[in-house]
Structure formats: C-alpha cells, structure tokens
Design a protein around this motif. Structure first.
Motif, mmCIF file in Angstrom:
data_model
loop_
_atom_site.group_PDB
_atom_site.id
_atom_site.type_symbol
_atom_site.label_atom_id
_atom_site.label_comp_id
_atom_site.label_asym_id
_atom_site.label_seq_id
_atom_site.Cartn_x
_atom_site.Cartn_y
_atom_site.Cartn_z
ATOM 1 N N ARG A 1 49.588 38.208 43.497
ATOM 2 C CA ARG A 1 49.226 39.521 42.975
ATOM 3 C C ARG A 1 49.742 39.643 41.547
ATOM 4 O O ARG A 1 50.874 39.277 41.260
ATOM 5 N N TYR A 2 48.897 40.187 40.667
ATOM 6 C CA TYR A 2 49.292 40.272 39.266
ATOM 7 C C TYR A 2 48.596 41.453 38.603
ATOM 8 O O TYR A 2 47.419 41.714 38.863
ATOM 9 N N THR A 3 49.338 42.145 37.728
ATOM 10 C CA THR A 3 48.788 43.224 36.921
ATOM 11 C C THR A 3 48.890 42.826 35.460
ATOM 12 O O THR A 3 49.984 42.489 34.989
ATOM 13 N N LYS B 1 34.292 39.103 39.928
ATOM 14 C CA LYS B 1 35.243 38.296 40.693
ATOM 15 C C LYS B 1 36.567 39.051 40.833
ATOM 16 O O LYS B 1 37.051 39.658 39.887
ATOM 17 N N ALA B 2 37.147 38.969 42.019
ATOM 18 C CA ALA B 2 38.409 39.659 42.276
ATOM 19 C C ALA B 2 39.603 38.774 42.003
ATOM 20 O O ALA B 2 40.743 39.234 42.052
ATOM 21 N N THR B 3 39.353 37.489 41.737
ATOM 22 C CA THR B 3 40.461 36.569 41.484
ATOM 23 C C THR B 3 40.195 35.738 40.235
ATOM 24 O O THR B 3 39.052 35.548 39.821
ATOM 25 N N ARG C 1 46.237 30.765 40.950
ATOM 26 C CA ARG C 1 45.212 31.706 41.423
ATOM 27 C C ARG C 1 45.871 33.067 41.629
ATOM 28 O O ARG C 1 46.934 33.159 42.241
ATOM 29 N N LEU C 2 45.219 34.124 41.110
ATOM 30 C CA LEU C 2 45.790 35.461 41.251
ATOM 31 C C LEU C 2 44.700 36.514 41.313
ATOM 32 O O LEU C 2 43.587 36.313 40.819
ATOM 33 N N THR C 3 45.023 37.609 41.962
ATOM 34 C CA THR C 3 44.086 38.722 42.038
ATOM 35 C C THR C 3 44.127 39.509 40.739
ATOM 36 O O THR C 3 45.141 39.541 40.041
ATOM 37 N N LEU C 4 43.018 40.162 40.432
ATOM 38 C CA LEU C 4 42.926 40.976 39.218
ATOM 39 C C LEU C 4 42.262 42.308 39.543
ATOM 40 O O LEU C 4 41.367 42.368 40.397
ATOM 41 N N PRO C 5 42.666 43.385 38.863
ATOM 42 C CA PRO C 5 41.950 44.650 39.025
ATOM 43 C C PRO C 5 40.600 44.555 38.310
ATOM 44 O O PRO C 5 40.383 43.632 37.516
#
Length: 207
Positions: free
Chosen positions: A64-66, A170-172, A107-111
């Motif tokens: 998870r990353y902001t 894309k969410a990631t 690999r990380l999620t992004l808003p």
C-alpha cells in the motif's frame, strides 16, 4: 490354473485382457512422460523453473502506498518496503536493499490519478573493478520509462516520469528494473544471485 489347462475359448479372453492392461499401462506412462516434459503449470512458474527465462519469480505481493511519501529501503523501513517487493531482492540492511538476479520487481496499489507520476529512486551500483558501472532499465506496467547508467558505488538519485497512459485504468503499479550488467557472485554461482544495485529509497509524486 496353468495355461495348458485352459480351454480354447478361454485363452483369447485372457490374452485380450492382458493386452488391454498392457495398453493402459503404456498410455499411463506416456501421459506421465508428457507431463514431465511439458507440465501444466502457470506462466510464472514455467518461466522461472522450467524455461529459465527469468530470475524473478512473480509472487502475490502488493504494498500500500500514497504518493508524496518516501519509503526507506534501509533497515529502518523494512516493514513497509518488504510489502512492495515482488521478487529479485534481498532483505533490507543498513546500506539499502540489494538486488538479486537479472531483474527486480516492485508492486503497489495507487489511488485514482488524473495525471502521471514522477518517480524518485535513490540507489547505488554494485561494482567489482574493473567494472565500475551498472546499467538499469525501468519499466512500469510493462512499458519502458527509464534507461540509464549508475557509475561508481556512491548513491545516485534517479528521477523519471511515469506517463498517465501507463497508469490509467489500473489500480496497481508494477515496476520492473532490469540489470544487463549484473555481477555474478562467483564463476559457478547461479545468475539468480547476481548483484547490480542497492536501492535506498523510493518515492512517487503526482504531476
């Protein structure tokens, strides 16, 4: 009962059953051999273990990353950094996280984003004179976004833009770093242990 004691009508039945059993065993052996030569496995498993076209075995890791935060890849950031590491990394230590093999992945999620991102990575080359450089090629979601050379063993800040087109829908973010000049640990060591860089920090900022 001995073969000589069987009737003429019984012998063909027994022979037929024997041939059928032999045929079934042969078919089973052929099936097992075919599976051994071409096992029914997923593409990641095949690329790493069978075809050996990659040294980075994909695993189900998404951190998870902001955007706007710097993640340390030294010992002090191990808990967060480790969740982003898919493959091709050793564990974080005092001077950063060492790459392993011919490529590494994060690999990380992004808003949801309205524009692209600027990536800023602090890293240092792993050198062994006379080799005093490491080339790196960075891809984001399968699209090349940066190509450069790290010289010497002093940490360098690398910055590049990840276009919105690469991120849209894309969410990631799947980031891959390839190392054309990775250094083998020894003459007999497998290429999965090649060393190329030490990643010290990672950051993304919205444009």
């Amino acid at each position: 009962m001995r073969w000589s004691e069987l009737t003429e009508s019984t012998r063909p039945v027994i022979l037929g059953a024997g041939y059928a059993l032999a045929g079934a065993l042969a078919a089973a052996e052929i099936t097992i051999l075919a599976l051994a030569l071409s096992p029914n496995v997923n593409d990641d498993y095949r690329a790493y273990y069978i075809d050996k076209t990659t040294t980075c075995l994909n695993r189900d890791a998404v951190g998870r990353y902001t955007p706007g935060r710097t993640v340390s890849f030294r010992s002090d950031g191990a808990r967060e950094a480790t969740t982003m590491m898919v493959c091709g990394w050793s564990g974080p230590v005092a001077d950063g996280t060492h790459s392993l093999g011919e490529s590494s992945r994060l690999r990380l999620t992004l808003p949801p984003l309205r524009d692209g991102l600027r990536a800023t990575l602090e890293m240092a080359a792993v050198i062994r004179p006379p080799q005093t450089w490491q080339r790196i090629v960075v891809s984001a979601n399968g699209t090349e976004v940066y190509r450069g050379t790290l010289s010497g063993d002093v940490a360098t800040t690398v910055s590049f833009v990840i276009p919105h087109a690469v991120l849209a829908g894309k969410a990631t973010l799947d980031m891959a770093i390839e190392y054309p000049d990775g250094i083998p640990q020894s003459a007999d060591a497998s290429n999965i242990y090649n060393r190329a860089i030490k990643l010290r920090s990672f950051r993304l900022d919205t444009l």
